[in-house]
Design an enzyme around this catalytic site. Structure first.
Site: not given
Ligand code: GLN
Length: 203
Positions: A82, A173, A175
């Site tokens: 992410c 994610h 994890e």
């Molecule tokens: N929206 C977040 C970003 O742009 C990322 C979200 C996440 O890591 N769950 O950094």
């Protein structure tokens, strides 16, 4: 085979569940907050969180250049989830500044707002059964993976898990589920051969 020396970047975001997932695989992960913590590591996870903050902290703690140098030299494999995936992507001049170790565009917040977060099973041949329960939290989207980038899982037509030389990235994610198959895949991902990393960085 002994588990590789793996670290989890613990400046911001959800480092703890990555540590737990890696422990479950028999590794002894180290939390990384400073340059000295990188010593001897062959693998490093960049967790989810907030990519602008993470990028700022990488710069503040002088970790950006050592991470890229370790990857480029074929010493360090990187895994971003992410926000971590955002940081690994192509540097195309957009904020936050990317590390540019994975030849793919990563668009932030591309599914919409926090309320547009969702969980969905991901099916991929390498995974076998059951499908992976993937949690997307204000997730980014991958676009235009380069020729050296393998798409390991898709949601519909869209890549959600990609791997290039010495770098793995997921828009979701892994994890957050009691399923360590993606972490096992990371531990089996070797740091890039230096030439492959250089070619990938050139695009
Ligand atoms: N929206 C977040 C970003 O742009 C990322 C979200 C996440 O890591 N769950 O950094």
């Amino acid at each position: 085979m002994s588990a590789p020396a793996v670290g989890v970047l613990a400046l911001q975001g959800d480092a703890a569940p990555h540590v737990a997932a890696l422990r479950g695989l028999g590794a002894t992960p180290r939390e990384v907050r400073a340059l000295a913590d990188l010593e001897g590591l062959s693998h490093l996870v960049l967790p989810g969180g907030e990519s602008t903050t993470l990028a700022h902290l990488l710069d503040l703690f002088d970790l950006r250049a050592p991470l890229v140098a370790g990857w480029r030299a074929g010493r360090l494999a990187l895994f971003g989830t992410c926000a971590g995936a955002i940081l690994l992507g192509r540097d195309e001049g957009e904020a936050p500044r990317r590390l540019g170790v994975l030849d793919v565009t990563v668009r932030r917040n591309a599914y919409g707002r926090q309320v547009d977060s969702f969980a969905e099973p991901v099916v991929a041949p390498w995974l076998g059964q059951p499908p992976l329960g993937a949690v997307f939290i204000r997730a980014p989207r991958f676009a235009d993976p380069g020729p050296g980038v393998e798409v390991l899982a898709r949601r519909g037509d869209e890549p959600v898990l990609v791997r290039g030389p010495g770098a793995l990235a997921a828009t979701f994610h892994p994890e957050l589920r009691d399923d360590a198959r993606v972490h096992a895949l990371f531990l089996a991902t070797r740091p890039a051969a230096a030439e492959a990393a250089a070619a990938s960085a050139r695009g």
